[in-house]
Scaffold this motif. Structure first.
Motif, PDB file in Angstrom:
ATOM      1  N   VAL A 119      66.676 -64.443   2.484  1.00 46.57           N
ATOM      2  CA  VAL A 119      68.038 -64.819   2.876  1.00 46.57           C
ATOM      3  C   VAL A 119      68.932 -64.950   1.641  1.00 46.57           C
ATOM      4  O   VAL A 119      70.093 -64.552   1.659  1.00 46.57           O
ATOM      5  N   LYS A 120      68.362 -65.485   0.568  1.00 50.70           N
ATOM      6  CA  LYS A 120      69.141 -65.658  -0.662  1.00 50.70           C
ATOM      7  C   LYS A 120      69.473 -64.300  -1.302  1.00 50.70           C
ATOM      8  O   LYS A 120      70.567 -64.104  -1.828  1.00 50.70           O
ATOM      9  N   CYS A 121      68.538 -63.353  -1.245  1.00 44.98           N
ATOM     10  CA  CYS A 121      68.737 -62.056  -1.903  1.00 44.98           C
ATOM     11  C   CYS A 121      69.404 -61.015  -1.010  1.00 44.98           C
ATOM     12  O   CYS A 121      69.757 -59.931  -1.488  1.00 44.98           O
ATOM     13  N   TRP A 122      69.556 -61.309   0.287  1.00 40.72           N
ATOM     14  CA  TRP A 122      70.049 -60.309   1.229  1.00 40.72           C
ATOM     15  C   TRP A 122      71.423 -59.737   0.870  1.00 40.72           C
ATOM     16  O   TRP A 122      71.608 -58.515   0.930  1.00 40.72           O
ATOM     17  N   PRO A 123      72.425 -60.537   0.513  1.00 40.42           N
ATOM     18  CA  PRO A 123      73.738 -59.930   0.213  1.00 40.42           C
ATOM     19  C   PRO A 123      73.692 -58.911  -0.931  1.00 40.42           C
ATOM     20  O   PRO A 123      74.287 -57.833  -0.831  1.00 40.42           O
ATOM     21  N   ALA A 124      72.967 -59.241  -1.998  1.00 38.50           N
ATOM     22  CA  ALA A 124      72.886 -58.307  -3.130  1.00 38.50           C
ATOM     23  C   ALA A 124      72.120 -57.045  -2.742  1.00 38.50           C
ATOM     24  O   ALA A 124      72.519 -55.929  -3.090  1.00 38.50           O
ATOM     25  N   LEU A 125      71.017 -57.211  -2.001  1.00 33.31           N
ATOM     26  CA  LEU A 125      70.243 -56.048  -1.562  1.00 33.31           C
ATOM     27  C   LEU A 125      71.057 -55.169  -0.625  1.00 33.31           C
ATOM     28  O   LEU A 125      71.037 -53.941  -0.734  1.00 33.31           O
ATOM     29  N   SER A 126      71.752 -55.799   0.295  1.00 35.41           N
ATOM     30  CA  SER A 126      72.568 -55.051   1.247  1.00 35.41           C
ATOM     31  C   SER A 126      73.645 -54.248   0.533  1.00 35.41           C
ATOM     32  O   SER A 126      73.882 -53.077   0.847  1.00 35.41           O
ATOM     33  N   LEU A 127      74.317 -54.880  -0.425  1.00 32.28           N
ATOM     34  CA  LEU A 127      75.357 -54.187  -1.179  1.00 32.28           C
ATOM     35  C   LEU A 127      74.781 -53.020  -1.975  1.00 32.28           C
ATOM     36  O   LEU A 127      75.348 -51.928  -1.993  1.00 32.28           O
ATOM     37  N   ARG A 128      73.617 -53.238  -2.613  1.00 30.74           N
ATOM     38  CA  ARG A 128      72.980 -52.179  -3.399  1.00 30.74           C
ATOM     39  C   ARG A 128      72.572 -51.008  -2.500  1.00 30.74           C
ATOM     40  O   ARG A 128      72.779 -49.849  -2.846  1.00 30.74           O
ATOM     41  N   TRP A 129      71.989 -51.311  -1.336  1.00 27.76           N
ATOM     42  CA  TRP A 129      71.594 -50.245  -0.411  1.00 27.76           C
ATOM     43  C   TRP A 129      72.809 -49.482   0.097  1.00 27.76           C
ATOM     44  O   TRP A 129      72.777 -48.256   0.207  1.00 27.76           O
ATOM     45  N   GLN A 130      73.871 -50.208   0.392  1.00 26.27           N
ATOM     46  CA  GLN A 130      75.085 -49.563   0.880  1.00 26.27           C
ATOM     47  C   GLN A 130      75.678 -48.644  -0.192  1.00 26.27           C
ATOM     48  O   GLN A 130      76.084 -47.512   0.102  1.00 26.27           O
ATOM     49  N   GLN A 131      75.702 -49.102  -1.434  1.00 24.16           N
ATOM     50  CA  GLN A 131      76.230 -48.276  -2.519  1.00 24.16           C
ATOM     51  C   GLN A 131      75.360 -47.047  -2.746  1.00 24.16           C
ATOM     52  O   GLN A 131      75.864 -45.943  -2.954  1.00 24.16           O
ATOM     53  N   ARG A 132      74.037 -47.239  -2.701  1.00 23.20           N
ATOM     54  CA  ARG A 132      73.132 -46.111  -2.887  1.00 23.20           C
ATOM     55  C   ARG A 132      73.280 -45.087  -1.772  1.00 23.20           C
ATOM     56  O   ARG A 132      73.318 -43.875  -2.014  1.00 23.20           O
ATOM     57  N   LEU A 133      73.362 -45.576  -0.523  1.00 17.94           N
ATOM     58  CA  LEU A 133      73.524 -44.687   0.613  1.00 17.94           C
ATOM     59  C   LEU A 133      74.842 -43.929   0.534  1.00 17.94           C
ATOM     60  O   LEU A 133      74.901 -42.724   0.791  1.00 17.94           O
ATOM     61  N   GLN A 134      75.899 -44.625   0.129  1.00 14.93           N
ATOM     62  CA  GLN A 134      77.196 -43.967  -0.005  1.00 14.93           C
ATOM     63  C   GLN A 134      77.170 -42.921  -1.124  1.00 14.93           C
ATOM     64  O   GLN A 134      77.751 -41.839  -0.984  1.00 14.93           O
ATOM     65  N   ALA A 135      76.480 -43.217  -2.228  1.00 10.07           N
ATOM     66  CA  ALA A 135      76.390 -42.252  -3.330  1.00 10.07           C
ATOM     67  C   ALA A 135      75.594 -41.019  -2.912  1.00 10.07           C
ATOM     68  O   ALA A 135      75.986 -39.885  -3.227  1.00 10.07           O
ATOM     69  N   VAL A 136      74.509 -41.234  -2.195  1.00  6.55           N
ATOM     70  CA  VAL A 136      73.702 -40.101  -1.722  1.00  6.55           C
ATOM     71  C   VAL A 136      74.506 -39.257  -0.743  1.00  6.55           C
ATOM     72  O   VAL A 136      74.488 -38.021  -0.805  1.00  6.55           O
ATOM     73  N   TRP A 137      75.222 -39.914   0.180  1.00  6.19           N
ATOM     74  CA  TRP A 137      76.032 -39.191   1.158  1.00  6.19           C
ATOM     75  C   TRP A 137      77.145 -38.394   0.468  1.00  6.19           C
ATOM     76  O   TRP A 137      77.401 -37.246   0.814  1.00  6.19           O
ATOM     77  N   GLN A 138      77.785 -38.991  -0.528  1.00  7.67           N
ATOM     78  CA  GLN A 138      78.853 -38.302  -1.246  1.00  7.67           C
ATOM     79  C   GLN A 138      78.308 -37.101  -2.017  1.00  7.67           C
ATOM     80  O   GLN A 138      78.925 -36.030  -2.032  1.00  7.67           O
TER      81      GLN A 138
END
Length: 155
Positions: free
Chosen positions: A98-117
């Motif tokens: 729960v403590k690490c979820w926001p950072a992990l979520s943001l990192r996954w979202q950025q990685r997914l967006q970079a791969v998609w781009q």
């Protein structure tokens, strides 16, 4: 002036149509055999989880035997020790997640967006490199293949 390396990505019309036909055939097979493939995937996951469960049971049994031998406890007492330890590990694991979820979520979202781009840029660049004749050929092949897929699936 430096020479540009030869473009090895250019394909003949036959190679291009063969690749598109293979994609359409795979798409058709995935749609037709979706339930069978899904059943196979679920059965495979079930087998993996069963093997994981057996591995956990073996580890738990070995830990029980070790506790009974080292601490001279009964079977019931060693089970209680193991259960309480697992509850503590679970609680601390959940609180850490729960403590690490926001950072992990943001990192996954950025990685997914970079791969998609990167994927979109690669596809756009490949489309722009095609000669006009091949652009028309690809458009016609996908349109007619999509129409054929719809026709075959709605029979």
């Amino acid at each position: 002036m430096p020479e540009e390396p030869p473009n090895t990505d250019l394909q003949t019309d036959r190679q291009l149509l063969t690749r598109i036909a293979c994609r359409l055939i795979v798409t058709f097979l995935l749609i037709v055999f979706f339930d069978t493939l899904l059943d196979g995937l679920i059965e495979g996951l079930h087998i993996v989880f069963e093997l994981l469960h057996l591995l956990i049971e073996v580890f738990e049994h070995l830990l029980e035997e070790l506790l009974e031998h080292l601490l001279h406890t009964t079977h019931h007492q060693s089970e209680i020790i193991i259960f309480n330890s697992m509850v503590l590990v679970f609680i601390f694991g959940i609180s850490y997640a729960v403590k690490c979820w926001p950072a992990l979520s943001l990192r996954w979202q950025q990685r997914l967006q970079a791969v998609w781009q990167a994927y979109k840029n690669r596809k756009t660049q490949a489309w722009q490199c095609l000669p006009h004749r091949q652009k028309i050929l690809v458009s016609v092949a996908y349109a007619s293949g999509g129409g054929l897929l719809l026709f075959l699936l709605t029979l």
